[in-house]
Design an enzyme around this catalytic site. Structure first.
Site, PDB file in Angstrom:
ATOM      1  N   GLU A 181      61.894 -12.731  36.305  1.00 60.89           N
ATOM      2  CA  GLU A 181      61.060 -11.542  36.439  1.00 60.89           C
ATOM      3  C   GLU A 181      61.904 -10.375  36.945  1.00 60.89           C
ATOM      4  OE1 GLU A 181      56.705 -12.490  36.949  1.00 60.89           O
ATOM      5  OE2 GLU A 181      57.547 -12.779  38.935  1.00 60.89           O
ATOM      6  N   HIS A 198      58.573 -15.292  44.717  1.00 63.35           N
ATOM      7  CA  HIS A 198      58.176 -14.112  43.926  1.00 63.35           C
ATOM      8  C   HIS A 198      58.814 -12.880  44.573  1.00 63.35           C
ATOM      9  CE1 HIS A 198      55.722 -10.920  42.208  1.00 63.35           C
ATOM     10  NE2 HIS A 198      55.419 -11.774  41.237  1.00 63.35           N
ATOM     11  N   LYS A 219      47.874 -12.618  42.126  1.00 63.82           N
ATOM     12  CA  LYS A 219      48.247 -11.937  43.370  1.00 63.82           C
ATOM     13  C   LYS A 219      47.021 -11.885  44.289  1.00 63.82           C
ATOM     14  CE  LYS A 219      51.531  -9.399  40.629  1.00 63.82           C
ATOM     15  NZ  LYS A 219      52.544  -8.373  40.608  1.00 63.82           N
ATOM     16  N   SER A 275      55.233  -7.149  33.163  1.00 62.60           N
ATOM     17  CA  SER A 275      54.445  -6.312  32.253  1.00 62.60           C
ATOM     18  C   SER A 275      54.199  -6.961  30.891  1.00 62.60           C
ATOM     19  CB  SER A 275      55.094  -4.931  32.089  1.00 62.60           C
ATOM     20  OG  SER A 275      55.099  -4.252  33.325  1.00 62.60           O
ATOM     21  N   GLU A 286      57.718 -10.104  45.284  1.00 60.44           N
ATOM     22  CA  GLU A 286      56.914  -9.455  46.345  1.00 60.44           C
ATOM     23  C   GLU A 286      57.051 -10.211  47.662  1.00 60.44           C
ATOM     24  OE1 GLU A 286      53.249  -9.328  44.105  1.00 60.44           O
ATOM     25  OE2 GLU A 286      54.208  -7.902  42.747  1.00 60.44           O
ATOM     26  N   GLY A 346      54.680  -4.971  37.096  1.00 63.25           N
ATOM     27  CA  GLY A 346      53.619  -4.021  37.410  1.00 63.25           C
ATOM     28  C   GLY A 346      53.914  -2.585  37.011  1.00 63.25           C
ATOM     29  N   ASN A 348      49.457 -14.997  37.447  1.00 60.25           N
ATOM     30  CA  ASN A 348      49.603 -14.712  38.873  1.00 60.25           C
ATOM     31  C   ASN A 348      48.595 -13.625  39.232  1.00 60.25           C
ATOM     32  OD1 ASN A 348      50.354 -14.115  41.454  1.00 60.25           O
ATOM     33  ND2 ASN A 348      52.308 -13.154  40.922  1.00 60.25           N
TER      34      ASN A 348
END
Ligand code: PEP
Length: 245
Positions: free
Chosen positions: A161, A90, A12, A206, A92, A167, A10
């Protein structure tokens, strides 16, 4: 559970045509014993040559077929780029663009009915984990899609996730991830037993070249969704190679 692992990248809102070239070059020597999926920004999708070494995916799609939805991308437009997968829900998107479980469900339906494979992203926040609500949160996210549409499961990939691991450099431990993946598979079995046994459940949060080996050794971890480390071609290649049987 399925034998061949799937490693998904991904990117992003990162990357460039130069990164496309670097990744394509790295993956040219990859064994086909692992499935690789690259999800770059949608504008970069047409710059990937067709290859047996990877599939392509978008990071989001509209729940609509077409129309006056400025800035959105339909499943049809995504498919025209050569992509065959799409990330849905996702964290985000859920956090910054207020995507609800209901909207996520419509997007999974839209993906499947258009012939794209949705990678449904689920996971708990740090507070939810600290309050010991991880299983409750995940069960709700899964139920929102599969309770009323169990037929979508056989066409889906799931990405677990934990939001606190995305991150942050702090991956879930292999034991934590395995426990949650096993829970996810048990939950899904109530919607479609056979599909639940086979569905790919990726771990994301991560993942890097050092920690992926222990994660991939877990019985219910069928691959990874990789953010930051997927922007480093040689590290991403190492992660893919670690996923070979
Ligand atoms: C992600 O955003 O899907 C992700 C897993 O990111 P990272 O690997 O950087 O934690």
């Amino acid at each position: 559970m399925s034998a061949k692992k799937l490693i998904a990248a991904n990117w992003k809102m990162n990357g460039s045509r130069a990164l496309v070239e670097a990744v394509v070059q790295q993956l040219a020597n990859l064994s086909t014993a692992v499935d690789v999926l690259i999800c770059p920004p949608a504008t970069l999708l047409p710059h990937f040559p067709v290859s047996r070494h990877y599939a392509l995916g978008a990071q989001n799609l509209s729940e609509h077929n077409e129309g006056a939805f400025t800035g959105e991308l339909s499943a049809g437009l995504i498919k025209e780029t050569g992509a065959s997968y799409v990330l849905v829900g996702h964290s985000e998107r859920r956090q910054y663009y207020a995507e609800t479980d209901q909207l996520v469900c419509r997007k999974v339906q839209q993906a499947v009915s258009s012939g794209l494979t949705p990678v449904l992203c689920i996971g708990e926040t740090l507070t939810e984990r600290q309050q010991e609500n991880t299983e409750q949160v995940i069960a709700k996210q899964l139920a929102a899609v599969y309770a009323s549409h169990p037929e979508l499961l056989v066409k889906s990939v799931i990405a677990y996730e934990p939001v606190w691991a995305i991150g942050t450099g702090e991956s879930a431990t292999p034991e934590q991830a395995q426990a949650t993946h096993a829970f996810i598979r048990r939950q899904l079995a109530q919607y479609d037993d056979a599909a639940a046994a086979k569905v790919k459940i990726l771990y994301g949060g991560s993942v890097n070249a050092a920690n992926c080996i222990a994660l991939f050794a877990q019985a219910d971890i069928d691959g990874a969704l990789v953010g930051g480390a997927s922007l480093k071609p040689s590290e991403f290649m190492q992660i893919c190679q670690s996923a070979k049987d």
